[in-house]
Write a protein that holds these residues in place. Structure first.
Motif, PDB file in Angstrom:
ATOM      1  N   LYS A 196       0.843  -1.194   0.000  1.00 56.20           N
ATOM      2  CA  LYS A 196       0.000   0.000   0.000  1.00 56.20           C
ATOM      3  C   LYS A 196       0.875   1.239   0.000  1.00 56.20           C
ATOM      4  CE  LYS A 196      -4.407  -1.505   1.925  1.00 56.20           C
ATOM      5  NZ  LYS A 196      -5.112  -1.741   3.188  1.00 56.20           N
ATOM      6  N   ALA A 197       1.970   1.195   0.766  1.00 57.18           N
ATOM      7  CA  ALA A 197       2.882   2.334   0.821  1.00 57.18           C
ATOM      8  C   ALA A 197       3.520   2.555  -0.558  1.00 57.18           C
ATOM      9  CB  ALA A 197       3.966   2.081   1.866  1.00 57.18           C
ATOM     10  N   THR A 198       3.962   1.490  -1.208  1.00 58.93           N
ATOM     11  CA  THR A 198       4.558   1.577  -2.560  1.00 58.93           C
ATOM     12  C   THR A 198       3.569   2.220  -3.524  1.00 58.93           C
ATOM     13  OG1 THR A 198       5.596  -0.501  -2.008  1.00 58.93           O
ATOM     14  CG2 THR A 198       5.771   0.247  -4.310  1.00 58.93           C
ATOM     15  N   LEU A 199       2.378   1.719  -3.539  1.00 58.05           N
ATOM     16  CA  LEU A 199       1.329   2.242  -4.408  1.00 58.05           C
ATOM     17  C   LEU A 199       1.156   3.725  -4.176  1.00 58.05           C
ATOM     18  CD1 LEU A 199      -0.958   1.747  -6.443  1.00 58.05           C
ATOM     19  CD2 LEU A 199      -2.437   1.207  -4.522  1.00 58.05           C
ATOM     20  N   SER A 200       1.139   4.098  -2.895  1.00 54.00           N
ATOM     21  CA  SER A 200       0.878   5.507  -2.604  1.00 54.00           C
ATOM     22  C   SER A 200       2.030   6.366  -3.121  1.00 54.00           C
ATOM     23  CB  SER A 200       0.668   5.655  -1.100  1.00 54.00           C
ATOM     24  OG  SER A 200       1.470   6.634  -0.575  1.00 54.00           O
ATOM     25  N   GLN A 201       3.309   5.861  -3.116  1.00 51.09           N
ATOM     26  CA  GLN A 201       4.446   6.604  -3.696  1.00 51.09           C
ATOM     27  C   GLN A 201       4.250   6.783  -5.206  1.00 51.09           C
ATOM     28  OE1 GLN A 201       7.822   4.324  -2.519  1.00 51.09           O
ATOM     29  NE2 GLN A 201       7.944   5.312  -0.493  1.00 51.09           N
ATOM     30  N   LEU A 202       3.891   5.691  -5.868  1.00 52.44           N
ATOM     31  CA  LEU A 202       3.645   5.724  -7.311  1.00 52.44           C
ATOM     32  C   LEU A 202       2.628   6.796  -7.657  1.00 52.44           C
ATOM     33  CD1 LEU A 202       3.452   2.041  -8.602  1.00 52.44           C
ATOM     34  CD2 LEU A 202       5.078   3.820  -9.237  1.00 52.44           C
ATOM     35  N   LEU A 203       1.559   6.766  -6.908  1.00 50.27           N
ATOM     36  CA  LEU A 203       0.465   7.711  -7.165  1.00 50.27           C
ATOM     37  C   LEU A 203       0.973   9.149  -7.018  1.00 50.27           C
ATOM     38  CD1 LEU A 203      -2.548   5.956  -5.431  1.00 50.27           C
ATOM     39  CD2 LEU A 203      -2.197   6.300  -7.873  1.00 50.27           C
ATOM     40  N   GLN A 204       1.775   9.350  -6.014  1.00 46.32           N
ATOM     41  CA  GLN A 204       2.324  10.674  -5.748  1.00 46.32           C
ATOM     42  C   GLN A 204       3.164  11.139  -6.967  1.00 46.32           C
ATOM     43  OE1 GLN A 204       1.847  12.483  -3.138  1.00 46.32           O
ATOM     44  NE2 GLN A 204       3.346  14.107  -3.418  1.00 46.32           N
ATOM     45  N   ALA A 251       3.190   6.964 -18.695  1.00 49.75           N
ATOM     46  CA  ALA A 251       2.693   5.675 -19.172  1.00 49.75           C
ATOM     47  C   ALA A 251       3.330   4.546 -18.355  1.00 49.75           C
ATOM     48  CB  ALA A 251       3.047   5.525 -20.651  1.00 49.75           C
ATOM     49  N   ASN A 252       4.588   4.684 -18.065  1.00 43.89           N
ATOM     50  CA  ASN A 252       5.306   3.685 -17.272  1.00 43.89           C
ATOM     51  C   ASN A 252       4.698   3.528 -15.872  1.00 43.89           C
ATOM     52  OD1 ASN A 252       7.226   1.850 -16.734  1.00 43.89           O
ATOM     53  ND2 ASN A 252       8.797   3.329 -16.138  1.00 43.89           N
ATOM     54  N   ILE A 253       4.517   4.632 -15.242  1.00 41.39           N
ATOM     55  CA  ILE A 253       3.949   4.619 -13.872  1.00 41.39           C
ATOM     56  C   ILE A 253       2.580   3.976 -13.852  1.00 41.39           C
ATOM     57  CG2 ILE A 253       2.947   6.173 -12.158  1.00 41.39           C
ATOM     58  CD1 ILE A 253       5.416   7.927 -12.556  1.00 41.39           C
ATOM     59  N   GLU A 254       1.734   4.254 -14.775  1.00 43.00           N
ATOM     60  CA  GLU A 254       0.368   3.722 -14.788  1.00 43.00           C
ATOM     61  C   GLU A 254       0.382   2.205 -14.897  1.00 43.00           C
ATOM     62  OE1 GLU A 254      -1.481   6.030 -17.807  1.00 43.00           O
ATOM     63  OE2 GLU A 254      -1.716   7.741 -16.438  1.00 43.00           O
ATOM     64  N   LYS A 255       1.337   1.664 -15.627  1.00 48.07           N
ATOM     65  CA  LYS A 255       1.416   0.212 -15.762  1.00 48.07           C
ATOM     66  C   LYS A 255       1.741  -0.422 -14.392  1.00 48.07           C
ATOM     67  CE  LYS A 255       4.014  -3.255 -18.371  1.00 48.07           C
ATOM     68  NZ  LYS A 255       5.345  -3.349 -17.767  1.00 48.07           N
ATOM     69  N   GLN A 256       2.742   0.116 -13.710  1.00 50.08           N
ATOM     70  CA  GLN A 256       3.115  -0.390 -12.367  1.00 50.08           C
ATOM     71  C   GLN A 256       1.932  -0.347 -11.409  1.00 50.08           C
ATOM     72  OE1 GLN A 256       6.492   1.488 -10.586  1.00 50.08           O
ATOM     73  NE2 GLN A 256       7.796   1.188 -12.388  1.00 50.08           N
ATOM     74  N   GLN A 257       1.218   0.705 -11.443  1.00 52.40           N
ATOM     75  CA  GLN A 257       0.069   0.920 -10.534  1.00 52.40           C
ATOM     76  C   GLN A 257      -0.973  -0.186 -10.695  1.00 52.40           C
ATOM     77  OE1 GLN A 257      -1.805   4.688 -11.128  1.00 52.40           O
ATOM     78  NE2 GLN A 257      -3.399   4.266  -9.599  1.00 52.40           N
ATOM     79  N   ALA A 258      -1.279  -0.501 -11.911  1.00 50.66           N
ATOM     80  CA  ALA A 258      -2.287  -1.529 -12.193  1.00 50.66           C
ATOM     81  C   ALA A 258      -1.850  -2.866 -11.591  1.00 50.66           C
ATOM     82  CB  ALA A 258      -2.475  -1.659 -13.696  1.00 50.66           C
ATOM     83  N   GLU A 259      -0.563  -3.217 -11.722  1.00 52.26           N
ATOM     84  CA  GLU A 259      -0.074  -4.482 -11.172  1.00 52.26           C
ATOM     85  C   GLU A 259      -0.207  -4.509  -9.652  1.00 52.26           C
ATOM     86  OE1 GLU A 259       3.329  -5.186 -14.601  1.00 52.26           O
ATOM     87  OE2 GLU A 259       3.918  -4.692 -12.550  1.00 52.26           O
ATOM     88  N   LEU A 260       0.174  -3.413  -9.023  1.00 52.00           N
ATOM     89  CA  LEU A 260       0.107  -3.331  -7.555  1.00 52.00           C
ATOM     90  C   LEU A 260      -1.327  -3.480  -7.042  1.00 52.00           C
ATOM     91  CD1 LEU A 260       2.479  -0.551  -6.197  1.00 52.00           C
ATOM     92  CD2 LEU A 260       2.322  -2.920  -5.451  1.00 52.00           C
ATOM     93  N   GLU A 261      -2.229  -2.825  -7.679  1.00 53.75           N
ATOM     94  CA  GLU A 261      -3.636  -2.867  -7.220  1.00 53.75           C
ATOM     95  C   GLU A 261      -4.185  -4.272  -7.285  1.00 53.75           C
ATOM     96  OE1 GLU A 261      -5.421   0.218  -9.497  1.00 53.75           O
ATOM     97  OE2 GLU A 261      -5.133   1.706  -7.908  1.00 53.75           O
TER      98      GLU A 261
END
Lengths: 373, 882
Positions: free
Chosen positions: B276-284, B634-644
């Motif tokens: 959850k913490a990782t995801l929140s960094q990505l989002l930031q 575009a790169n960040i959005e891909k990572q986010q989807a995997e984490l969720e």
């Protein structure tokens, strides 16, 4: 050839009501002496053991002194005693027995049968199958497990129980603590020693109530004995001998006096009683003033002679005869009073009138005696 | 019983034998002076009956100094148709013999026989006392004791009742009263008067309650003990069972398992949190890049905006510039209008000043004219006033004096008239031609004159006649008249008038002049209140003002009549309006100018901004940045989807493990373990407590104590019941005895009452005397008087005592008992009337009883109708015979 003494229902710690203090104390003392007598008899008859079938104590909370004295009284016989708790002294969580043990009052040779089971007296060749009461009242037959108890080969199987053999004792006896009438046979017992019934009583060839060794009631028949039981070998018929142990004989007489000779007969019978008698008289019917005087004199003599004499005369009417009245010289209005009391006594069974008449007659007699002097 | 003869010897003063013989069956009066031996005879009779012959307590019978004496009494009497002879000797020769008809009794037998006959008893030892005397004590009255009846009746009590048995049947009881007393005293040891227990009985009742309470308490304790024993049994059972089963160990196991499961879940939750913490960094990161991108893309949009702003600024400026001529036009119009309005206002002011001045001139002229008229009139009124004042001055006269003058005139007239009546009247009738001269006055023709003074009548030719008017009054009248005339003259002179009439006229003229002055003054004052001078000065002033107004008017230029001049107010309002319009126009112009310059400034700024942006937008660095950012996003959005996806999976896993239930399980198992162990510990503790308690209680031997207490209670109760029954029996017995005794008494009362009434009717015809339960005379009533006999006077009590005794004697006689009445000097306190009645009573009683009446006052008993026995003479005879 094993031989043992069967006793029961000592009821130690009981105090006697309805007696003068001194008489009550003597009766209590006699019960301690009875234990000593039992020990002595056991020795005399070379008994192997003494079996006590319950109600050694009259209550759970008797004094320490009573507990100690009871066990002290057994010292005369050094062979084994097997003592069974009865309904008065049931083996409860805390009981007269646990107290006795705590006090250290129980001698080595006295076995307390506080748990159901078998006590084997190896030296004597006796297996005592015990059915102690562990509650105040039991509605099931505690001797039932006897059938399942195994005993060593060649040992006598002796049952020890406290209760009512069903169907044999009068209805009025408490029906709690029932015992099957065929227990001895059903459980292959050589002998079944019972307690609870205070008179000596045979139930069948192998089943007996020993009764209390010292009578403590007027109503029990055949009280004041112990049984010496001899069984030649397992399976043989027991030979039971009843031995007198009681010091005092209790007599309760209900008599109706009608004519003067009734009184004379009563007094004669009273004269034949031994000094160790405890007598309870209840008189009914009627008596003349002269008769009453005779009666009172005789009772006064008897009171001094017997251990205890009590006479209930409230049911006995005073029927002064004309001669009685003449002897009293109750003239004038005193005569009228005498007559009036007589009528009241007869008419309404008036105790007060009877007593009043007796008092008046007494006073008049005294006066006559004074005048006579 | 009739005493016939008595003989005494060696007894007090009767040393020698003395015989009283021939005693009558009825009344016997025995008299003698004091010391003659009356009392000795009475004492002898008493001793014969009451004293034991062997008594040593009868020394009083011994003659004085004679120690060898054997006092002897011999009595002969008849009773029951038999002759009795009693011979009794005391002291030196103790003997008693009784001969009844042919029977002989001696010693004690003789005495008992007598006691039974008469109803008395002997003392056990010593001298006989009143309480032994029985019935004789009642009937034999000693000197001075006649009134004491109560005591005597009490002592006679049982004897009386038994003696009276035959009267009422066999009802009385020998010794019954003693019996009652015995029963009462026995009852009273057990019961109080009200029937409550007392003494031992009461104590037993208390003891019984005490025992009951103690037994109750013991039973309660035994019950508690048994409860504890049962509790101990149950506890021991539960404890052993628990020790065997050890249920807390199961619980412990379950607790461990739950804990393991919970730890697993906790690990999962940890991982979940990390991701959850990782995801929140990505989002930031994503958000920051997005912002950069938006910023870069925003430049072109800003440039367009700036262009639009520049266009708008230029448009606004040109619009404003277009308005400038119109605003300037409005300003010049407003200035023109203002100047015009100012001119109009000046003209209107001039016109108004002229009109006012003209009005002033007109008004002042009018004023001046009125003042001139008033002045003329005022002068006229002033003249009239002066005239009236002149008139008043001329006719001034004192009204009082005129009044007085008038009075004097009137008085004079009256006097004149009176004088005429008393004046001498001289009338004449002269022949023609003839004349007379009266007092130098010539008279002719016919006339008449009254004469008040001495007058002289000259008759020509004849001479002169003197006429003197007569009377004194005339003279005084003439004097008075003269005084009055002088007085009048004086007053007229004072007033300065000729006549009364003239005075009156002058007064009238004076008064009318006064009125004229007042009138004229009022008129004058209405016109010239401040005086004539003020009026003149007013007129001058008005003239001055008029002149001044005219001068001003002439100096004021005349307006051109063709010009249309508005009213001043109107002109001023128009002027104000024009001013306001001008202010507005000027202000509008200023606003417009500043607006213009602001718009110009804005247009310049917009132009600068637009220019700067346009330069930037076109730079190549910006284009590069924009491409980079787009790629990063575009790169960040891909990572986010995997984490969720990963998070959702793990979330489900955690949810399915139910961690909240796992936590509760742990708590529950923990509690169960604690509780189970605690319960067992509690059991163990309670077991120890109960054991200790039971050991302590058991040592008390409660049931044995209870047994003993019950035995003692039983004994106490038995004793109580015995006493209870005895108390009831005694109570009943006492009640019955008392009841029956009362019934008996009531039966005896009636006949006694009858006899009592018989005597009482002689003494007090209307009185009654009640007999009480003890057969004693009690309540005495006479008319409305009511009281006890003891409250009566001594004399009356003695009389009552005597008749009561006689009534008893009657009663005894009816019962067939001997009745001998002995009275020793009785009734000495009775007055003669009562004594008379008592004599009738005694005489009547003597017809039934023998009465021996001893007295030392034989005179009182003369009329008793029996021969008196003189003791003194008997003694003398006895000596003589000896």
């Amino acid at each position: 050839m094993p031989k043992f003494l069967h006793t029961a229902d000592w009821q130690m710690g009981r105090a006697f009501t309805r007696f003068e203090t001194e008489d009550g104390a003597a009766l209590v003392e006699a019960r301690f002496e009875a234990i000593e007598t039992l020990a002595q008899l056991a020795n005399e008859h070379q008994c192997d053991a003494v079996l006590v079938a319950g109600d050694v104590f009259d209550a759970q909370t008797v004094s320490d002194r009573t507990i100690r004295r009871v066990f002290n009284a057994t010292r005369g016989f050094t062979g084994p005693w097997v003592v069974l708790p009865g309904n008065h002294d049931a083996a409860l969580a805390e009981s007269v027995w646990t107290r006795a043990q705590r006090l250290g009052a129980v001698p080595e040779n006295v076995h307390l049968a506080l748990q159901p089971g078998v006590i084997d007296l190896e030296d004597q060749g006796l297996s005592i199958l015990c059915a102690p009461l562990t509650q105040r009242h039991t509605y099931g037959d505690l001797t039932e497990p006897f059938s399942g108890y195994e005993t060593p080969e060649g040992f006598l199987r002796i049952g020890l129980a406290h209760g009512s053999v069903q169907g044999l004792l009068p209805d009025e006896i408490d029906s709690t603590n029932p015992i099957a009438p065929d227990r001895a046979e059903a459980s292959r017992l050589d002998y079944l020693a019972l307690g609870d019934w205070h008179g000596t009583k045979q139930i069948d060839e192998r089943t007996w109530y020993s009764g209390t060794p010292e009578p403590e009631r007027f109503r029990n028949n055949e009280a004041g004995n112990a049984l010496v039981v001899e069984v030649s070998e397992p399976g043989a018929n027991p030979k039971v001998t009843s031995l007198p142990t009681g010091r005092y004989q209790w007599h309760q007489w209900r008599e109706t006096l009608a004519v003067h000779s009734d009184l004379e007969q009563l007094l004669e019978r009273l004269n034949t009683l031994p000094e160790s008698a405890v007598v309870d008289l209840r008189l009914e019917g009627s008596v003349t003033l002269a008769g009453e005087e005779t009666l009172l004199k005789a009772l006064s003599v008897a009171e001094a002679r017997f251990r205890s004499l009590r006479c209930e005369r409230s049911g006995l009417q005073l029927a002064p005869t004309d001669e009685d009245i003449a002897a009293l010289k109750a003239d004038g209005y005193v005569g009228e009073v005498v007559e009036s009391l007589r009528e009241r006594q007869e008419g309404a069974q008036d105790d007060v009138a009877r007593d009043a008449l007796a008092i008046l007659a007494g006073l008049l007699r005294e006066r006559e005696q004074e005048v006579g002097q | 019983m009739k005493l016939q003869r008595m003989r005494i010897e060696q007894l007090r003063q009767f040393r020698k034998p003395f015989v009283l013989d021939n005693l009558q069956p009825g009344l016997n009066l025995i008299h003698g002076p004091n010391e003659s031996g009356k009392s000795t005879l009475v004492r002898a009779i008493r001793a014969a009956f009451f004293e034991r012959y062997r008594s040593t307590a009868v020394d009083d019978l011994r003659p004085w100094g004679d120690s060898a004496a054997a006092p002897t009494i011999e009595l002969d009497f008849e009773h029951d148709n038999r002759v009795w002879r009693l011979t009794k000797s005391f002291l030196q020769r103790k003997r008693c013999d009784l001969v009844v008809g042919t029977e002989t009794y001696s010693e004690d037998d003789a005495e008992e026989k007598l006691a039974e006959l008469l109803g008395y008893q002997y003392p056990k030892r010593g001298a006989s006392k009143a309480e032994h005397w029985g019935i004789p004590g009642l009937l034999w009255v000693e000197q001075g004791t006649g009134q004491d009846i109560e005591q005597a009746i009490e002592h006679a009590g049982d004897h009386l009742k038994s003696a009276l048995n035959s009267m009422v049947g066999e009802v009385a009881s020998s010794g019954g009263d003693d019996l009652i007393e015995t029963v009462r005293s026995q009852r009273d040891t057990l019961l109080t008067g009200t029937g409550k227990p007392r003494g031992d009985y009461q104590q037993l009742e208390k003891d019984r309650a005490l025992y009951e309470r103690e037994i109750g308490e013991l039973k309660e304790r035994v019950h508690k003990y048994q409860e504890q024993v049962d509790r101990l049994g149950k506890l021991a059972h539960d404890y052993d069972q628990a020790e065997a089963e050890r249920p807390w160990e199961d619980a412990q196991r379950q607790l461990e398992e739950a804990r393991v499961r919970y730890q697993q879940v906790e690990r999962l939750e940890q991982q979940q949190n990390q991701e959850k913490a990782t995801l929140s960094q990505l989002l930031q990161n994503h958000r920051l890049l997005q912002q950069n991108k938006e910023h870069l893309e925003g430049l072109s949009r800003q440039l367009e905006g700036r262009k639009a702003e520049l266009d708008r600024a230029e448009r606004d400026l040109s619009t404003a510039e277009a308005q400038t001529p119109m605003i300037a036009g409005r300003l010049s119009e407003a200035r023109t209008a203002y100047e015009q309005a100012e001119k109009q206002r000046k003209l209107a002011g001039l016109l108004q000043t002229r009109q006012r001045l003209e009005q002033d001139v007109r008004r002042l002229e009018q004023q001046k004219q009125v003042l001139s008229q008033n002045l003329a009139k005022a002068k006229e009124y002033h003249q009239q006033l002066e005239q009236a004042r002149q008139q008043a001055r001329e006719n001034r006269i004192d009204a009082e004096l005129v009044k007085k003058l008038r009075a004097t005139g009137n008085q004079l007239n009256e006097e004149t008239i009176r004088s005429r009546t008393i004046a001498t009247r001289l009338s004449w009738q002269l022949d023609a031609g003839a004349s007379l001269t009266l007092n130098d006055e010539s008279l002719t023709g016919q006339g008449e004159q009254q004469l008040l003074e001495e007058s002289t009548l000259v008759i020509p030719g004849v001479g002169t006649l003197g006429i003197t008017p007569g009377g004194e009054e005339l003279a005084s009248t003439r004097r008075k008249l003269k005084a009055l005339e002088e007085d009048l003259e004086e007053q007229l002179k004072t007033l300065g008038v000729e006549s009364v009439q003239q005075a009156e006229d002058r007064l009238s003229a004076f008064e009318s002049a006064g009125r004229a002055v007042k009138h004229a003054d009022e008129l004058f004052k209405s016109l010239a209140p401040a005086g004539l001078e003020q009026l003149v000065s007013d007129q001058n002033e008005a003239e001055g003002e008029l002149e001044k107004a005219r001068t001003q008017l002439e100096a004021t230029p005349k307006p051109d009549p063709q010009e249309d001049v508005p009213a001043l107010e109107e002109a001023e309002a128009a002027f104000a309006r024009a001013g306001t319009a001008l202010d507005k126009a000027e202000s509008d112009e200023r606003v417009h100018q500043s607006s213009l310059s602001a718009l110009k400034q804005a247009r310049d700024n917009a132009k600068t901004e637009w220019q700067r942006l346009a330069d930037e937008e076109k730079s190549p660095e910006r284009q590069q940045q924009l491409r980079q950012i787009t790629a990063d996003l575009a790169n960040i959005e891909k990572q986010q989807a995997e984490l969720e996806a990963s998070l959702e999976r793990r979330e489900r896993e955690i949810r399915e493990a139910r961690p909240e239930f796992l936590r509760q399980d742990i708590e529950r198992y923990q509690n169960a373990v604690n509780q189970l162990r605690q319960t067992q510990e509690n059991r163990s503790r309670e077991l120890r407590d109960i054991k200790v308690r039971l050991e302590a209680w058991g040592a008390e031997g409660l049931e044995e104590q209870l047994n003993e207490q019950e035995a003692e209670f039983d004994q106490c109760n038995r004793r109580y019941q015995e006493l209870h029954r005895r108390a009831q029996a005694l109570d009943l017995l006492l009640n019955l005895l008392t009841e029956k005794r009362q019934a008996l008494t009531r039966r005896l009362q009636a006949p006694l009452q009858k006899h009592l009434n018989h005597y009482l009717s002689v003494l007090f015809p209307e009185a009654s005397l009640e007999v009480d339960e003890q057969l004693r005379p009690g309540t005495f009533s006479r008319g409305s008087e009511l009281g006890q006999i003891t409250e009566l006077s001594f004399g009356a009590r003695e009389q009552m005592g005597l008749i009561s005794r006689l009534a008893y004697a009657d009663l005894l006689r009816e019962a067939g008992r001997p009745t001998l009445v002995i009275l020793d000097d009785t009734l000495v306190h009775s007055d003669s009337d009562r004594l008379e009645d008592m004599k009738r009573i005694l005489f009547d009683a003597a017809s039934r009883h023998q009465i021996l009446l001893f007295t030392c006052h034989p005179g009182n008993w003369n009329d008793l109708g029996v021969p008196p026995i003189d003791l003194q003479s008997l003694k003398v005879q006895a000596v003589a015979q000896a």
